[in-house]
Design an enzyme around this catalytic site. Structure first.
Site, mmCIF file in Angstrom:
data_model
loop_
_atom_site.group_PDB
_atom_site.id
_atom_site.type_symbol
_atom_site.label_atom_id
_atom_site.label_comp_id
_atom_site.label_asym_id
_atom_site.label_seq_id
_atom_site.Cartn_x
_atom_site.Cartn_y
_atom_site.Cartn_z
ATOM 1 N N SER A 45 41.910 40.961 35.450
ATOM 2 C CA SER A 45 40.501 41.374 35.459
ATOM 3 C C SER A 45 39.877 41.228 34.086
ATOM 4 C CB SER A 45 40.384 42.830 35.927
ATOM 5 O OG SER A 45 40.932 42.990 37.214
ATOM 6 N N TYR A 108 36.221 41.663 48.940
ATOM 7 C CA TYR A 108 34.873 41.917 49.470
ATOM 8 C C TYR A 108 34.935 42.996 50.538
ATOM 9 C CZ TYR A 108 30.280 41.283 51.515
ATOM 10 O OH TYR A 108 29.019 41.501 51.987
ATOM 11 N N TYR A 134 49.099 43.139 42.644
ATOM 12 C CA TYR A 134 48.145 43.779 41.737
ATOM 13 C C TYR A 134 47.327 44.784 42.549
ATOM 14 C CZ TYR A 134 44.286 44.081 38.290
ATOM 15 O OH TYR A 134 43.343 44.508 37.393
ATOM 16 N N LYS A 163 51.657 45.745 39.583
ATOM 17 C CA LYS A 163 50.791 46.350 38.570
ATOM 18 C C LYS A 163 49.896 47.364 39.253
ATOM 19 C CE LYS A 163 47.058 45.824 35.276
ATOM 20 N NZ LYS A 163 46.017 44.961 34.655
#
Length: 295
Positions: A45, A108, A134, A163
């Site tokens: 990110s 989304y 993730y 993560k």
């Protein structure tokens, strides 16, 4: 307690036109490696993967993997909005020599457990190497629960790590408790810098934390203190990291402030972010105040 690791979810350096700045990215990688981080995660990110084209992503993979050149671990964030593109980008990264890929699912629609598992059922068998899940509910809109994670591990040997960017540490602990007995080598990293020690004491493996972009030497010294079992220095660095966590509140999102901080630390990069406005003069002063805590 396992050996602690600190990996950097590295920023991506762009020029003023939004193109990948190859030399600036190489300089950032060298800066992190020279200051002791255990690995670099490209296109997480913090790396603005969500704003990049497929061509830019592949170029950055080529630059990162070849320049890092096994000096530290190199993971690549490859989550795309479609399973087809995620598979394509993941295998591209692994074929180029990345140590693993880190995948967030489509971000989304919010998805329930059955749909989340179905997504990884599509991609895991077709990816030719290690996968890190993730989990970032704040960005994806849904949670990779302990139950789904354990179910996936029972099916796919190439899912090797996780993560966890969830502020509530009890969630991280529940992941560790759910999987470590049956899969003791499964790797769990905290996505919140301040939770490194808690993660280690609970049976995890370390942190993929953004503060290591601006204070890699602090993060590396903290890891050394943990691995040396130096309780006094662990406490010193915990307090320092706790104070540095104020950086994340300078701007939402924090990416423009992070790039500006790295420029102030001497890195030859442009502060340009693809989608976000530059920091204000008031925010610059806040960044300077926070950077003063690193010394």
């Amino acid at each position: 307690m396992k050996k602690a690791e600190y990996l950097t979810p590295v920023i991506t350096a762009f020029d003023k036109n939004g193109n990948i700045d190859e030399n600036a990215n190489k300089a950032v990688y060298d800066y992190l490696i020279d200051r002791g981080v255990d690995g670099i995660v490209v296109m997480g990110s913090t790396g603005e993967f969500f704003a990049m084209t497929m061509e830019q992503k592949k170029l950055l993979i080529d630059v990162a993997v070849s320049h890092i050149n096994k000096r530290v671990k190199c993971y690549i964030g490859t989550g795309c909005m479609s399973a087809k593109e995620t598979i394509e980008l993941s295998n591209y990264a692994l074929n180029r020599g990345a140590d693993a890929v880190m995948i967030i699912g489509p971000y989304y629609f919010s998805m329930g457990e059955r749909q989340i598992e179905a997504y990884y059922d599509q991609i895991a068998p077709q990816i030719n190497g290690p996968i890190f899940i993730y989990n970032y509910p704040g960005g994806s809109g849904y949670d990779m629960t302990p139950a789904v994670t354990l179910s996936l591990l029972k099916k796919y040997k190439n899912i090797t790590g996780y993560k966890e960017t969830v502020d509530n540490f009890s969630h991280t602990r529940s992941i560790i408790e759910a999987v470590k007995e049956e899969f003791p080598d499964f790797i769990v990293y905290s996505g919140f810098d301040e939770n490194l020690v808690h993660t280690m004491l609970s049976g995890g493996n370390g942190c993929i934390g953004g503060l290591s972009n601006i204070a890699p030497e602090v993060c590396a010294a903290w890891v050394k203190a943990i691995n040396d079992k130096d309780l006094e220095m662990i406490e010193v660095f915990q307090k320092k990291i706790n104070a540095l966590m104020a950086f994340y509140a300078v701007e939402q999102p924090f990416l423009p402030a992070m790039k500006h901080a790295m420029i102030l630390r001497g890195l030859p990069l442009d502060a340009h972010c693809i989608e976000f406005a530059a920091v204000t003069p008031n925010q610059v002063e806040k960044v300077k105040d926070i950077l003063s805590m690193i010394e």
